[in-house]
Write an enzyme that holds these catalytic residues in place. Structure first.
Site, short mmCIF file in Angstrom:
data_model
loop_
_atom_site.label_atom_id
_atom_site.label_comp_id
_atom_site.label_asym_id
_atom_site.label_seq_id
_atom_site.Cartn_x
_atom_site.Cartn_y
_atom_site.Cartn_z
N LYS A 77 -96.84 -41.81 24.50
CA LYS A 77 -95.32 -42.50 24.05
C LYS A 77 -95.19 -41.87 22.64
O LYS A 77 -96.02 -40.88 22.22
CB LYS A 77 -95.92 -44.20 23.73
CG LYS A 77 -97.19 -44.03 22.76
CD LYS A 77 -97.51 -45.49 22.61
CE LYS A 77 -98.76 -45.65 21.79
NZ LYS A 77 -99.24 -47.17 21.42
N ASP A 118 -102.11 -50.79 24.34
CA ASP A 118 -101.07 -50.26 24.99
C ASP A 118 -100.72 -51.37 26.11
O ASP A 118 -99.59 -51.53 26.48
CB ASP A 118 -101.32 -49.06 25.50
CG ASP A 118 -101.08 -47.94 24.41
OD1 ASP A 118 -100.35 -48.08 23.47
OD2 ASP A 118 -101.53 -46.94 24.87
#
Length: 145
Positions: A77, A118
């Site tokens: 990310k 996450d």
């Protein structure tokens, strides 16, 4: 491939294991296991030194596994407040697979990557790891505490 999930501290595995964990594209390493890598191994410094990023390039390494010493830093990310996708994790795992094959790496240990802060689903991620690495002569150890 030999795949094992074990209740053990990732940082206590024998030194012949390469380690893997997920990070963001601007190398914050401020929470979760990434913070442990930063604190124990000065990982942020090594990442910035070996894989520099300019302002606005946080997307540069998404889907890559950045190897620092014996640690694969899977960039999944752009920023710490983003969440990874299964696609970005799969890309990073594929990159790590290719590097393991090229470098002849036989031992790999990781936490339940992408599934702590996450919030990916471990039942999906575990299957993904086994699928991606099924063709390699490698021992994968998934550590959880």
């Amino acid at each position: 491939m030999i795949y094992t999930e074990i209740k053990e501290d990732l940082f206590e595995v024998p030194d012949h294991y390469y380690l893997a964990h997920c990070i963001n594209g601007n190398y914050t390493l401020g929470a979760g296991i990434a913070r442990s890598f930063a604190d124990r191994m000065n990982m942020r410094y090594h990442l910035v030194s070996q894989y520099p990023i300019k302002a606005g390039e946080q997307y540069k390494y998404i889907g890559k596994a950045l190897l620092v010493g014996r640690v694969f830093n899977l960039v999944t990310k752009a920023f710490h407040y983003n969440k990874p996708t299964y696609e970005s994790l799969r890309s990073a795992l594929n990159d790590m697979h290719d590097q393991c094959e090229e470098l002849g790496i036989k031992y790999l240990a990781m936490p339940k990557i992408g599934c702590g802060l996450d919030r990916l689903d471990w039942s999906k991620v575990g299957v993904m790891i086994r699928e991606i690495f099924s063709d390699l002569d490698i021992e994968i150890l998934v550590c959880y505490i």
